[in-house]
Enzyme design. Structure first.
Site, short mmCIF file in Angstrom:
data_model
loop_
_atom_site.label_atom_id
_atom_site.label_comp_id
_atom_site.label_asym_id
_atom_site.label_seq_id
_atom_site.Cartn_x
_atom_site.Cartn_y
_atom_site.Cartn_z
N CYS A 1 22.55 9.44 13.34
CA CYS A 1 23.46 10.02 14.32
C CYS A 1 23.20 11.53 14.31
O CYS A 1 23.53 12.21 13.34
CB CYS A 1 24.91 9.73 13.95
SG CYS A 1 25.32 7.98 14.10
N LYS B 1 -1.68 -8.06 -8.67
CA LYS B 1 -2.51 -8.04 -7.47
C LYS B 1 -2.16 -6.77 -6.70
O LYS B 1 -1.08 -6.63 -6.15
CB LYS B 1 -2.26 -9.29 -6.63
CG LYS B 1 -3.27 -9.47 -5.47
CD LYS B 1 -2.86 -8.67 -4.27
CE LYS B 1 -3.91 -8.74 -3.15
NZ LYS B 1 -3.67 -7.76 -2.09
N SER C 1 4.26 -6.91 3.43
CA SER C 1 4.56 -7.05 4.84
C SER C 1 5.15 -8.42 5.15
O SER C 1 5.06 -9.36 4.35
CB SER C 1 3.29 -6.86 5.67
OG SER C 1 2.42 -7.96 5.47
N GLU D 1 -5.33 -3.89 -1.51
CA GLU D 1 -6.77 -3.61 -1.40
C GLU D 1 -7.03 -2.26 -0.73
O GLU D 1 -8.16 -1.77 -0.74
CB GLU D 1 -7.46 -4.73 -0.62
CG GLU D 1 -7.12 -4.80 0.86
CD GLU D 1 -5.79 -5.46 1.16
OE1 GLU D 1 -5.46 -5.62 2.35
OE2 GLU D 1 -5.07 -5.83 0.19
N LYS D 2 -5.97 -1.65 -0.18
CA LYS D 2 -6.15 -0.39 0.55
C LYS D 2 -6.12 0.83 -0.37
O LYS D 2 -6.72 1.85 -0.04
CB LYS D 2 -5.07 -0.25 1.62
CG LYS D 2 -5.14 -1.33 2.68
CD LYS D 2 -4.01 -1.20 3.68
CE LYS D 2 -4.09 -2.30 4.74
NZ LYS D 2 -2.96 -2.22 5.71
N PHE E 1 0.80 -1.22 0.00
CA PHE E 1 0.00 0.00 0.00
C PHE E 1 0.84 1.27 0.00
O PHE E 1 0.35 2.33 -0.38
CB PHE E 1 -0.93 0.02 1.23
CG PHE E 1 -0.22 0.38 2.52
CD1 PHE E 1 -0.10 1.70 2.92
CD2 PHE E 1 0.34 -0.60 3.31
CE1 PHE E 1 0.55 2.03 4.10
CE2 PHE E 1 1.00 -0.28 4.49
CZ PHE E 1 1.11 1.05 4.88
#
Length: 394
Positions: free
Chosen positions: A244, A167, A220, A170-171, A143
């Site tokens: 840093c 694919k 994910s 879906e979000k 997403f």
């Protein structure tokens, strides 16, 4: 299913909300059924022989037209990314532009796809190599970069002569559907590129299909475990940057960032994609505090006037984080969440122990530190800012 113009309706729809504003429904996404996925896979398989035998120059011309159309509709595409995903318009334009660069790269495929020939490698023996398409390929997209990642996948694959099943997340699938329509406008034959929607079931269907010869995956860690195909190991999350930096300067810079809806011209930071993502980030920040980290800047309670229902999280700075803390292991977010350490060697160690290591940054005036970072850091992306201050007597 289905093809890039979504001609076949699906039985189940997922509602998409507008993250920056009032949580109103902005679109409905059809969840592809098993039958629809099989129809998409079958269509891609049937289209492959003809598309493979299409001259490379003709496939290349489709990309030339495609990149022209993306440039024409750049603002429209970026606005859709902002509406569905929440990032600022400037970031959304960068999302589309980075994908466009790959389309431009695909325009030179006639040269890139050339093979090699070596004569007389042994007595009377010549050797040559030919680069050939594989067949039906698939891409599984995240997403967080809804335009860039799909454009990193299908343009190169189809220009090489493969057919493709995409694919989308879906979000926020809207921009990629728009890109598929532009590809068809550019002359790409229907069913060379096929779009399917859904969640885990569709991902598993892609992995189980014997006709799909290659899969490109960014997503994910949960999706990666569900997919179970081990050659692919890109978590796709944005891990906290390890910088840093001096604490007071970092806080000062973070407070100056403008948090607003992505469509507002002065916005530096937009909202996260969903209420669930916001709640998860809140929980992980709190877990860091409870585990002993020091919260010097807390962005959890920010309220944006006019967008009180939005999924906003302000800049958050959490020093004294260790590698075993939950917030370090699992905080995957586009929120400017900084783990900073003044100890350079500890920074390298923490980066090494992060299981994702998608990116790491260093900002320093030390050439020694910059070189050590460059040679020893192990991360998917490394960024360094090196500043030399020259002082001369007047």
């Amino acid at each position: 299913m289905a093809t890039s113009h979504l001609s076949i309706p699906s039985e189940l729809f997922l509602r998409q909300h507008d993250p920056p504003a009032t949580q109103e429904v902005v679109s409905e996404v059809p969840c592809s059924t098993d039958e629809e996925f099989k129809a998409a896979a079958s269509a891609a398989k049937k289209a492959y022989p003809s598309w493979r035998n299409t001259p490379i120059t003709k496939r290349q011309r489709v990309m030339l037209k495609f990149q022209e159309l993306i440039g024409r509709d750049m603002d429209k595409l970026a606005l859709n990314v902002t509406a569905e995903q929440g990032k600022t318009l400037k970031d959304a334009q960068g999302d589309v532009f980075r994908g466009l660069e790959v389309v431009e790269h695909a325009c030179g495929m006639a040269t890139l796809q050339m093979g090699e020939y070596v004569s007389n490698v042994s007595h009377g023996i010549d050797t040559y190599s030919i680069r050939e398409p594989l067949g039906v390929c698939a891409g599984i997209c995240p997403f967080n970069f809804p335009a860039m990642i799909p454009l990193w996948m299908f343009p190169v694959a189809i220009t090489c002569g493969n057919t493709f099943i995409l694919k989308l997340s879906e979000k926020d699938p809207g921009v990629s559907v728009m890109l598929a329509e532009l590809a068809m406008e550019a002359g790409l034959p229907e069913v060379v590129l096929n779009i399917v929607h859904g969640t885990h079931d569709i991902v598993n269907a892609i992995c189980d299909d014997d006709d799909i010869k290659a899969i490109s995956f960014v997503g994910s860690n949960i999706a990666r475990m569900l997919n179970y195909f081990h050659p692919f190991d890109n978590s796709g999350g944005i891990v906290p940057r390890i910088d840093c930096f001096k604490e007071n300067k970092l806080v000062e810079c973070a407070k100056a960032l403008k948090v607003n809806a992505g469509t507002e011209p002065d916005a530096d930071l937009g909202p996260v994609i969903s209420k669930q993502a916001k709640e998860r980030i809140h929980r992980l920040i709190q877990s860091g505090v409870e585990s002993g980290a020091k919260l010097v800047l807390d962005g959890r309670n920010i309220v944006v006037p006019g967008y009180e229902s939005g999924n906003f999280i302000g800049p958050t700075i959490l020093p004294d984080v260790t590698a075993n803390m939950e917030c370090y292991k699992y905080l995957l977010t586009t929120t400017p969440f900084h783990l900073y350490l003044l100890n350079f060697h500890l920074s390298l160690t923490l980066t090494f122990y992060n299981r994702y290591r998608n990116g790491a940054s260093i900002f320093t005036t030390s050439g020694v530190a910059a070189r050590k970072f460059q040679t020893e850091i192990e991360a998917g992306q490394a960024r360094q800012g090196l500043t030399f201050i020259h002082r001369s007597k007047q």
